[in-house]
Design a protein around this motif. Structure first.
Motif, PDB file in Angstrom:
ATOM      1  N   GLY A 168       0.826  -1.206   0.000  1.00  0.00           N
ATOM      2  CA  GLY A 168       0.000   0.000   0.000  1.00  0.00           C
ATOM      3  C   GLY A 168       0.857   1.252   0.000  1.00  0.00           C
ATOM      4  N   GLY A 169       1.920   1.236   0.790  1.00  0.00           N
ATOM      5  CA  GLY A 169       2.833   2.372   0.823  1.00  0.00           C
ATOM      6  C   GLY A 169       3.555   2.564  -0.498  1.00  0.00           C
ATOM      7  N   ILE A 170       3.980   1.454  -1.103  1.00  0.00           N
ATOM      8  CA  ILE A 170       4.678   1.537  -2.396  1.00  0.00           C
ATOM      9  C   ILE A 170       3.753   2.131  -3.465  1.00  0.00           C
ATOM     10  CG2 ILE A 170       5.671   0.147  -4.261  1.00  0.00           C
ATOM     11  CD1 ILE A 170       6.732  -1.751  -2.038  1.00  0.00           C
ATOM     12  N   VAL A 171       2.498   1.682  -3.464  1.00  0.00           N
ATOM     13  CA  VAL A 171       1.542   2.204  -4.446  1.00  0.00           C
ATOM     14  C   VAL A 171       1.313   3.696  -4.219  1.00  0.00           C
ATOM     15  CG1 VAL A 171      -0.864   2.108  -5.207  1.00  0.00           C
ATOM     16  CG2 VAL A 171       0.410  -0.016  -4.845  1.00  0.00           C
ATOM     17  N   MET A 172       1.170   4.111  -2.970  1.00  0.00           N
ATOM     18  CA  MET A 172       0.981   5.538  -2.679  1.00  0.00           C
ATOM     19  C   MET A 172       2.191   6.347  -3.128  1.00  0.00           C
ATOM     20  SD  MET A 172      -2.053   5.646  -1.537  1.00  0.00           S
ATOM     21  CE  MET A 172      -2.231   7.290  -0.843  1.00  0.00           C
ATOM     22  N   ALA A 173       3.377   5.787  -2.968  1.00  0.00           N
ATOM     23  CA  ALA A 173       4.584   6.478  -3.429  1.00  0.00           C
ATOM     24  C   ALA A 173       4.589   6.591  -4.954  1.00  0.00           C
ATOM     25  CB  ALA A 173       5.833   5.751  -2.926  1.00  0.00           C
ATOM     26  N   TYR A 174       4.146   5.525  -5.635  1.00  0.00           N
ATOM     27  CA  TYR A 174       4.026   5.595  -7.101  1.00  0.00           C
ATOM     28  C   TYR A 174       3.093   6.727  -7.505  1.00  0.00           C
ATOM     29  CZ  TYR A 174       6.507   1.516  -8.996  1.00  0.00           C
ATOM     30  OH  TYR A 174       7.474   0.640  -9.424  1.00  0.00           O
ATOM     31  N   LEU A 175       2.060   6.951  -6.694  1.00  0.00           N
ATOM     32  CA  LEU A 175       1.101   8.018  -6.961  1.00  0.00           C
ATOM     33  C   LEU A 175       1.602   9.372  -6.451  1.00  0.00           C
ATOM     34  CD1 LEU A 175      -2.129   6.031  -6.053  1.00  0.00           C
ATOM     35  CD2 LEU A 175      -1.500   6.845  -8.327  1.00  0.00           C
ATOM     36  N   GLN A 176       2.847   9.387  -5.964  1.00  0.00           N
ATOM     37  CA  GLN A 176       3.526  10.597  -5.466  1.00  0.00           C
ATOM     38  C   GLN A 176       2.863  11.175  -4.208  1.00  0.00           C
ATOM     39  OE1 GLN A 176       4.023  13.280  -8.813  1.00  0.00           O
ATOM     40  NE2 GLN A 176       5.619  11.993  -9.705  1.00  0.00           N
ATOM     41  N   ASP A 177       2.128  10.331  -3.496  1.00  0.00           N
ATOM     42  CA  ASP A 177       1.591  10.735  -2.192  1.00  0.00           C
ATOM     43  C   ASP A 177       2.548  10.184  -1.135  1.00  0.00           C
ATOM     44  OD1 ASP A 177       0.239  11.362   0.100  1.00  0.00           O
ATOM     45  OD2 ASP A 177      -1.592  10.248  -0.405  1.00  0.00           O
ATOM     46  N   TYR A 178       3.691  10.830  -1.002  1.00  0.00           N
ATOM     47  CA  TYR A 178       4.737  10.322  -0.122  1.00  0.00           C
ATOM     48  C   TYR A 178       4.348  10.443   1.345  1.00  0.00           C
ATOM     49  CZ  TYR A 178       7.203  10.569  -4.526  1.00  0.00           C
ATOM     50  OH  TYR A 178       7.554  10.401  -5.832  1.00  0.00           O
ATOM     51  N   GLN A 179       3.654  11.516   1.693  1.00  0.00           N
ATOM     52  CA  GLN A 179       3.201  11.666   3.066  1.00  0.00           C
ATOM     53  C   GLN A 179       2.222  10.552   3.423  1.00  0.00           C
ATOM     54  OE1 GLN A 179       4.401  14.302   5.127  1.00  0.00           O
ATOM     55  NE2 GLN A 179       3.534  12.962   6.709  1.00  0.00           N
TER      56      GLN A 179
END
Length: 276
Positions: A168-179
């Motif tokens: 889930g964190g990796i996918v959010m990072a792909y979406l550039q939602d790093y926070q």
């Protein structure tokens, strides 16, 4: 009997004698297969299971088992063929669809992998794991929103699985939602405080958010868990450099180079050539 006492090699010899007496003794073949598999003798197990398949080419269970043993030998193509034949003879073998999907994924045939995982999802088979696996394939296909939808469903299905939160964190990072990614990585670490991959990816998100101190802390934890992680050394070196710790950064760049990280020379040349 010797198999029950833990003497697997002895039990294999016993089964071999039984087979010599009666070459159609399928029970002896099956027990020999179990003993050989327990010893990680997958070639030997396949040799025995070949005899069962020769006697009964439509034996879906034997075809599935041979496919699984082929995976352990790195033969994903052969495994796919066995799983396909097992499914042809018994379409209800959900695990064969799953294992075939994993083989397709290893071969980077992600569209085929998605089809197999989707079949399992429609059958409500091991739903969390199927959603996770399909999310991974979607991510590799750059279908990030679909990957996000699947992994969120997987987490909702079972919040206790660390790798679901990590993905889930990796996918959010792909979406550039790093926070936003930080929360998922932190949940993964809360569930498993030795989850090196979650520390690494959280460190990357901290670095992108310019919190180099926390990034260095997470990369240090990665290194503590795996002292051969060259990428963690390199990224900690970058964090140290950004914190003004040139000596610490250069130590890490050199360690990354020693561990085989090809890009380390670039950082050594850029930041360490004048260091005395």
């Amino acid at each position: 009997a010797r198999a029950f006492t833990g003497d697997l090699l002895g039990s294999i010899e016993d089964y071999k004698k039984s087979i010599l007496i009666d070459g159609k003794n399928m029970d002896a073949y099956y027990k020999s297969i179990e003993s050989k598999a327990a010893l990680n003798d997958y070639l030997g197990a396949i040799s025995d299971i070949d005899k069962i398949i020769e006697a009964d080419p439509e034996n879906a269970d034997a075809l599935y088992k041979r496919g699984f043993f082929r995976i352990n030998l790195g033969d994903n193509e052969g495994a796919i063929q066995d799983f396909s034949n097992a499914i042809l003879n018994n379409d209800s073998l959900d695990e064969a669809y799953y294992q075939r999907g994993l083989c397709y994924a290893r071969l980077k045939q992600n569209e085929n992998a998605v089809k197999d995982f989707t079949t399992c999802i429609k059958r409500d088979y091991n739903i969390g794991e199927m959603l996770y696996s399909r999310s991974v394939s979607y991510l590799k296909m750059n279908q990030t929103q679909r990957a996000r939808a699947d992994i969120m469903k997987a987490i909702a299905t079972d919040k206790s699985v660390p790798k679901y939160h990590n993905l889930g964190g990796i996918v959010m990072a792909y979406l550039q939602d790093y926070q936003g990614s930080l929360n998922y990585f932190t949940d993964a670490i809360r569930l498993d405080d030795k989850y090196g991959d979650a520390y690494f990816h959280r460190g990357v998100s901290w670095a992108i958010l310019q919190n180099h101190s926390k990034a260095a802390g997470d990369f240090s934890k990665c290194i503590q868990l795996d002292s051969t992680n060259a990428e963690a050394y390199l990224n900690r070196g970058i964090a140290y450099t950004n914190l003004g710790n040139q000596a610490g950064g250069c130590d890490d760049y050199n360690q990354a180079k020693n561990l085989g990280y090809e890009g380390a020379d670039h950082y050594i040349t850029m930041y360490c050539s004048n260091l005395k």
